[in-house]
Scaffold this motif. Structure first.
Motif, PDB file in Angstrom:
ATOM      1  N   PHE A 206     -10.260  -5.100   1.395  1.00  0.00           N
ATOM      2  CA  PHE A 206      -8.877  -5.549   1.257  1.00  0.00           C
ATOM      3  C   PHE A 206      -8.564  -6.015  -0.171  1.00  0.00           C
ATOM      4  CE2 PHE A 206      -9.863  -6.180   5.784  1.00  0.00           C
ATOM      5  CZ  PHE A 206      -8.846  -5.427   6.349  1.00  0.00           C
ATOM      6  N   ASN A 208      -6.919  -7.086  -3.524  1.00  0.00           N
ATOM      7  CA  ASN A 208      -5.628  -7.747  -3.750  1.00  0.00           C
ATOM      8  C   ASN A 208      -5.649  -8.326  -5.156  1.00  0.00           C
ATOM      9  OD1 ASN A 208      -3.489  -9.823  -3.698  1.00  0.00           O
ATOM     10  ND2 ASN A 208      -3.387  -9.331  -1.522  1.00  0.00           N
ATOM     11  N   SER A 262      -9.285  -1.105   3.894  1.00  0.00           N
ATOM     12  CA  SER A 262      -8.054  -1.803   4.262  1.00  0.00           C
ATOM     13  C   SER A 262      -7.625  -1.304   5.641  1.00  0.00           C
ATOM     14  CB  SER A 262      -6.962  -1.570   3.214  1.00  0.00           C
ATOM     15  OG  SER A 262      -5.864  -2.441   3.410  1.00  0.00           O
ATOM     16  N   TYR A 268      -2.825  -7.116   4.368  1.00  0.00           N
ATOM     17  CA  TYR A 268      -3.758  -7.921   3.588  1.00  0.00           C
ATOM     18  C   TYR A 268      -3.996  -7.363   2.192  1.00  0.00           C
ATOM     19  CZ  TYR A 268      -4.784  -9.177   8.438  1.00  0.00           C
ATOM     20  OH  TYR A 268      -4.677  -9.542   9.755  1.00  0.00           O
ATOM     21  N   SER A 269      -3.524  -6.167   1.936  1.00  0.00           N
ATOM     22  CA  SER A 269      -3.789  -5.484   0.683  1.00  0.00           C
ATOM     23  C   SER A 269      -2.675  -4.466   0.437  1.00  0.00           C
ATOM     24  CB  SER A 269      -5.145  -4.771   0.762  1.00  0.00           C
ATOM     25  OG  SER A 269      -5.317  -3.869  -0.303  1.00  0.00           O
ATOM     26  N   SER A 272      -2.591   0.784   2.246  1.00  0.00           N
ATOM     27  CA  SER A 272      -2.376   1.054   3.663  1.00  0.00           C
ATOM     28  C   SER A 272      -3.134   2.315   4.015  1.00  0.00           C
ATOM     29  CB  SER A 272      -0.877   1.236   3.959  1.00  0.00           C
ATOM     30  OG  SER A 272      -0.669   1.580   5.316  1.00  0.00           O
ATOM     31  N   ASN A 311     -10.824  -0.076   7.294  1.00  0.00           N
ATOM     32  CA  ASN A 311     -11.782  -1.169   7.403  1.00  0.00           C
ATOM     33  C   ASN A 311     -12.400  -1.275   8.797  1.00  0.00           C
ATOM     34  OD1 ASN A 311     -12.834  -3.803   6.072  1.00  0.00           O
ATOM     35  ND2 ASN A 311     -12.044  -4.475   8.051  1.00  0.00           N
TER      36      ASN A 311
END
Length: 367
Positions: A206, A208, A262, A268-269, A272, A311
């Motif tokens: 994830f 970021n 992810s 969360y990130s 997608s 993920n």
């Protein structure tokens, strides 16, 4: 047509090869001895993600469910929607929790008159999970624990066979487990036969821009790096599940291959990826991640060896497709003939009650 032929072939297997003789005692993924007195017809799923496993051995994986946790619905609504479209009764199935060990509602569970509970290993190993198991067993409900996570490579085939025995779907489970093992052996054998050193790999969960970075360790999906002949940059300094690393750590490690994980929707990130996601959208998110200052100067980014992965492969037996993707990314010289998409399509045709659609993995074009 392929699925129809498989069903016809299964009909030729002697009844004793596919039927479970109850009562049966099994050893679950935690090494617990569990006796199942009769064919289960009211099953609780402690993690909704285990619906995926059931759907690979049951034509109707919802029919026998008495209740389930909503983690699949909450984390991957697109995948849930595909299941709910095929099996509308899923929408009315009683919720027993959100998938975490502490959320499982004993009050609800005890009203459902279940005859089997299936828990994920991460639930059963919590204090709340152990308490739940004790209460259920005291009330006569056997509890089986399955692990598709902590040691996916070693546990997935046995966990599928376990479910097949418990649910009276042994032949179907054996077919999938064999399918899995054959493809796993192909990866292992080719890597073992090649003496060359593989590239260094960072798997970043994830990603970021606001924080850097959660690197997978040697456990879970991290084990697929070594399986495919790569060298995990987080294999020594972090616990098996991985952990946070600094930008300085990454610069010093200088990974040659970068893999981001992810989920759909980018909750969360910015990436997608996964069920229901278009390939172009996954690649767009992956491209955006590589522009993050902490990542943009890494060798893997400069050399355009950049990949993305759903993920939640770390929770389902579909992880063999992820293993093949790792192999083609990390050692393309050894696995030019391996096609993870073809493997997923074969799973859809031969095993899946609900076809898996979307970009479960993606790569940035080299040019």
């Amino acid at each position: 047509m392929v699925r129809l032929l498989m069903i016809l072939c299964l009909c030729l297997i002697p009844a004793l090869a596919s039927a479970t003789d109850y009562p049966v005692t099994v050893t679950d993924s935690l090494g617990r001895q569990v006796t199942i007195p009769a064919r289960p017809e009211a099953v609780l799923l402690g993690s909704g993600f285990n619906l995926v496993a059931l759907s690979l051995i049951e034509d109707d994986p919802v029919r026998r469910l008495a209740g389930w946790s909503t983690d699949l619905k909450g984390d991957n609504p697109e995948l849930y929607a595909d299941f709910a479209t095929r099996f509308p009764e899923l929408a009315d199935l009683p919720a027993i929790g959100d998938g975490t060990g502490g959320s499982l509602s004993l009050e609800v569970i005890l009203t459902l008159r279940s005859d089997l509970a299936i828990l994920a290993n991460w639930q059963a190993e919590t204090e709340d999970g152990r308490r739940l198991i004790a209460v259920l067993e005291e009330t006569g409900v056997p509890v089986v624990v399955v692990d598709f996570n902590s040691n996916a490579i070693g546990n997935t085939p046995s966990a599928m066979r376990l479910l097949g025995t418990v649910l009276d779907r042994a032949a179907e489970a054996e077919a999938f487990a064999t399918f899995y093992e054959e493809r796993l052996a192909r990866i292992r054998d080719r890597v073992a036969a090649d003496a060359r050193q593989g590239p260094t790999v960072l798997m970043d969960a994830f990603p970021n821009a606001e924080k850097c970075c959660y690197a997978y360790g040697t456990g879970g999906l991290g084990a697929f790096i070594t399986l495919a002949g790569g060298r995990n940059v987080a294999d020594r300094n972090l616990p098996p599940q991985g952990g946070m690393v600094s930008s300085e750590y990454l610069i010093a490690a200088e990974p040659e291959v970068y893999i981001a994980t992810s989920s759909p929707g980018g909750a969360y990130s910015p990436l997608s990826i996964g069920p229901g996601v278009a390939l172009d959208d996954a690649r767009k998110g992956l491209s955006g991640i590589t522009a993050m200052p902490v990542l943009s100067n890494l060798k893997a980014i400069r050399d355009k060896r950049v990949h993305g992965l759903w993920n939640f492969f770390n929770a389902v037996p579909l992880n063999i497709v992820a293993a093949e993707a790792f192999a083609t990314w990390i050692r393309p010289d050894l696995f030019a003939d391996v096609d993870p998409q073809a493997t997923l399509e074969e799973i859809n045709q031969r095993f899946a009650a609900v076809p898996f659609r979307g970009a479960y993995w993606a790569s940035l074009p080299e040019n």
